[in-house]
Design an enzyme around this catalytic site. Structure first.
Site, PDB file in Angstrom:
ATOM      1  N   LYS A   1       0.836  -1.216   0.000  1.00 43.07           N
ATOM      2  CA  LYS A   1       0.000   0.000   0.000  1.00 43.07           C
ATOM      3  C   LYS A   1       0.865   1.259   0.000  1.00 43.07           C
ATOM      4  O   LYS A   1       2.037   1.223   0.403  1.00 43.07           O
ATOM      5  CB  LYS A   1      -0.927  -0.013   1.216  1.00 43.07           C
ATOM      6  CG  LYS A   1      -0.200   0.090   2.546  1.00 43.07           C
ATOM      7  CD  LYS A   1      -1.149  -0.096   3.728  1.00 43.07           C
ATOM      8  CE  LYS A   1      -0.378   0.016   5.029  1.00 43.07           C
ATOM      9  NZ  LYS A   1      -1.126  -0.493   6.175  1.00 43.07           N
TER      10      LYS A   1
ATOM     11  N   ARG B   1     -10.814   0.773  15.149  1.00 43.63           N
ATOM     12  CA  ARG B   1     -10.671   1.725  14.053  1.00 43.63           C
ATOM     13  C   ARG B   1     -11.735   1.406  13.017  1.00 43.63           C
ATOM     14  O   ARG B   1     -12.575   2.207  12.718  1.00 43.63           O
ATOM     15  CB  ARG B   1      -9.258   1.642  13.465  1.00 43.63           C
ATOM     16  CG  ARG B   1      -8.917   2.767  12.519  1.00 43.63           C
ATOM     17  CD  ARG B   1      -7.471   2.679  12.042  1.00 43.63           C
ATOM     18  NE  ARG B   1      -7.181   1.416  11.361  1.00 43.63           N
ATOM     19  CZ  ARG B   1      -6.021   1.137  10.805  1.00 43.63           C
ATOM     20  NH1 ARG B   1      -5.026   1.995  10.858  1.00 43.63           N
ATOM     21  NH2 ARG B   1      -5.827  -0.027  10.196  1.00 43.63           N
TER      22      ARG B   1
ATOM     23  N   TYR C   1      18.287  29.731   2.325  1.00 45.57           N
ATOM     24  CA  TYR C   1      17.256  30.637   2.837  1.00 45.57           C
ATOM     25  C   TYR C   1      17.565  31.073   4.264  1.00 45.57           C
ATOM     26  O   TYR C   1      17.904  30.249   5.113  1.00 45.57           O
ATOM     27  CB  TYR C   1      15.886  29.952   2.824  1.00 45.57           C
ATOM     28  CG  TYR C   1      15.289  29.845   1.442  1.00 45.57           C
ATOM     29  CD1 TYR C   1      14.882  30.978   0.750  1.00 45.57           C
ATOM     30  CD2 TYR C   1      15.119  28.605   0.840  1.00 45.57           C
ATOM     31  CE1 TYR C   1      14.331  30.886  -0.525  1.00 45.57           C
ATOM     32  CE2 TYR C   1      14.563  28.495  -0.424  1.00 45.57           C
ATOM     33  CZ  TYR C   1      14.173  29.643  -1.102  1.00 45.57           C
ATOM     34  OH  TYR C   1      13.624  29.542  -2.355  1.00 45.57           O
TER      35      TYR C   1
ATOM     36  N   MET D   1      13.073  23.516  -1.282  1.00 47.38           N
ATOM     37  CA  MET D   1      12.100  22.609  -1.886  1.00 47.38           C
ATOM     38  C   MET D   1      12.789  21.522  -2.699  1.00 47.38           C
ATOM     39  O   MET D   1      12.425  20.355  -2.621  1.00 47.38           O
ATOM     40  CB  MET D   1      11.106  23.389  -2.756  1.00 47.38           C
ATOM     41  CG  MET D   1       9.876  22.579  -3.098  1.00 47.38           C
ATOM     42  SD  MET D   1       8.685  23.471  -4.100  1.00 47.38           S
ATOM     43  CE  MET D   1       8.113  24.746  -2.996  1.00 47.38           C
TER      44      MET D   1
HETATM   45  C1  LIG Z   1      -0.356  -1.600   6.832  1.00 43.80           C
HETATM   46  C2  LIG Z   1      -1.036  -2.860   7.229  1.00 43.80           C
HETATM   47  C3  LIG Z   1      -0.288  -4.029   7.495  1.00 43.80           C
HETATM   48  C4  LIG Z   1       1.222  -4.071   7.510  1.00 43.80           C
HETATM   49  O1  LIG Z   1       1.724  -3.566   8.698  1.00 43.80           O
HETATM   50  P1  LIG Z   1       3.311  -3.615   9.009  1.00 43.80           P
HETATM   51  O2  LIG Z   1       3.397  -3.130  10.397  1.00 43.80           O
HETATM   52  O3  LIG Z   1       3.943  -2.678   8.051  1.00 43.80           O
HETATM   53  O4  LIG Z   1       3.733  -5.003   8.796  1.00 43.80           O
HETATM   54  C5  LIG Z   1      -0.989  -5.181   7.766  1.00 43.80           C
HETATM   55  N1  LIG Z   1      -2.339  -5.200   7.787  1.00 43.80           N
HETATM   56  C6  LIG Z   1      -3.083  -4.093   7.569  1.00 43.80           C
HETATM   57  C7  LIG Z   1      -4.556  -4.196   7.627  1.00 43.80           C
HETATM   58  C8  LIG Z   1      -2.456  -2.891   7.297  1.00 43.80           C
HETATM   59  O5  LIG Z   1      -3.195  -1.786   7.095  1.00 43.80           O
END
Ligand SMILES: *Cc1c(COP(=O)(O)O)cnc(C)c1O
Length: 333
Positions: A33, A116, A242, A288
């Site tokens: 992700k 959550r 800067y 930047m």
């Molecule tokens: C991001 C995520 C993971 C991975 O977590 P890590 O700590 O990076 O291994 C696993 N499961 C879900 C649902 C996540 O959102």
């Protein structure tokens, strides 16, 4: 522009270590992700699939579409379910379950304590009834741990809750895959027995567990580099960048390098400059797209261990790598 190197040898080393924990590389789902935590989603998908992983986890359909061909199944954490043989969709509430189309592969998320998202423990029975009456294609049931990386017993409490959830689905004769482990939970476990573990940060080379659990060394796979744009002599008393925050206390030679907060490097505070991996302090403010260093090298490594940078900026390695912009060129070495 700055550039990023991804170290394939270190990646495969980490995956070997994690395979030993999971018992089998086919039980590892690569969490890709957010542009693979800033590492580059397509490049990472290719590398982990060449290693032999068949499962991935992404945030949305746009990410899944970029890497479809590399995996048998891709779990989409945040998306509206559609019918697809390759994609499974996290369903995180009773309402979403009710509106899931017949045939879409769904993975029901159960809230075992993180609060959550996910259905509550009390809603499990209702969910099973909906799945059966609407003939939904339930592919998996999963949960997420809130503090697997902390020195606490809350993981055990959540595991206990999830065990009861699993039993409910088994009792209802629903054949699904179960998963709950993130990196920290997998690194902590000594008897992994679920269908897959969702590994993110550990694959990228960071073991975020407190020392007492720390039995596994992992190797960061990402390094950030910049090219030299120009070099000049800074006379004693001249100031650079800067605000002129850095003042030369004697004549020195400085170069400008093409990385800045526009690339995702943290700007931080001028009072405590970040050091590059060779120990060179960034001189004055981060612009930047540019920084100044006392160096004449054509290429400099800005960092090769995001955890150290995270410590400097009082954050976590996840944030450091995820901040790196998608338009930075990434190379496998
Ligand atoms: C991001 C995520 C993971 C991975 O977590 P890590 O700590 O990076 O291994 C696993 N499961 C879900 C649902 C996540 O959102």
């Amino acid at each position: 522009m700055a550039f990023i190197k991804i170290d394939k040898k270190n990646l495969y080393y980490n995956l070997n270590q994690l395979s030993l924990k999971s018992g089998n590389k086919l039980k590892l789902a690569a969490v890709l992700k957010d542009n693979a935590y800033g590492h580059g989603i397509e490049l990472m998908a290719k590398l982990v699939s060449e290693y032999g992983l068949k499962e991935a986890v992404v945030i949305d359909i746009a990410e899944a579409t970029k890497i479809t061909n590399y995996f048998d199944n891709i779990l989409i954490l945040n998306g509206t379910p559609i019918v697809s043989s390759k994609f499974s969709f996290a369903v995180t509430s009773i309402e979403a379950l009710k509106s899931a189309p017949i045939g879409a592969k769904i993975e029901l998320k159960v809230d075992t304590g993180m609060h959550r998202n996910g259905i509550t423990l009390d809603e499990v029975k209702e969910a099973i009834e909906i799945i059966k009456s609407q003939r939904l294609n339930l592919f998996g049931v999963f949960t997420h741990y809130k503090s697997a990386d902390e020195l606490s017993s809350e993981l055990l409490w959540q595991e206990y809750n999830f065990k009861k959830v699993k039993q409910s689905f088994l009792d209802a004769n629903l054949k699904v895959r179960f998963h709950s482990h993130n990196s920290a939970a997998l690194l902590r476990s000594s008897s992994f027995n679920e269908d897959i573990a969702r590994v993110g940060i550990a694959m990228y080379g960071f073991n975020e567990l407190p020392e007492v659990y720390d039995n596994l060394e992992l190797k960061p796979i990402l390094s950030l580099w910049a090219n030299r744009c120009s070099t000049r002599e800074l006379k004693k008393g001249q100031r650079v960048g800067y605000g002129g925050d850095f003042e030369a206390s004697c004549d020195i030679v400085v170069s400008t390098y093409n990385v800045g907060y526009g690339s995702g490097l943290f700007r931080g505070s001028r009072l405590s400059p970040m050091l590059t991996s060779e120990g060179l302090p960034i001189l004055g403010r981060v612009s930047m797209d540019f920084i100044s260093l006392e160096s004449t090298k054509d290429e400099v490594c800005i960092f090769d261990n995001a955890k150290e940078v995270a410590k400097h900026f009082n954050t976590i390695s996840y944030e450091i790598t995820t901040s790196l912009k998608a338009n930075i060129k990434r190379f496998v070495v």
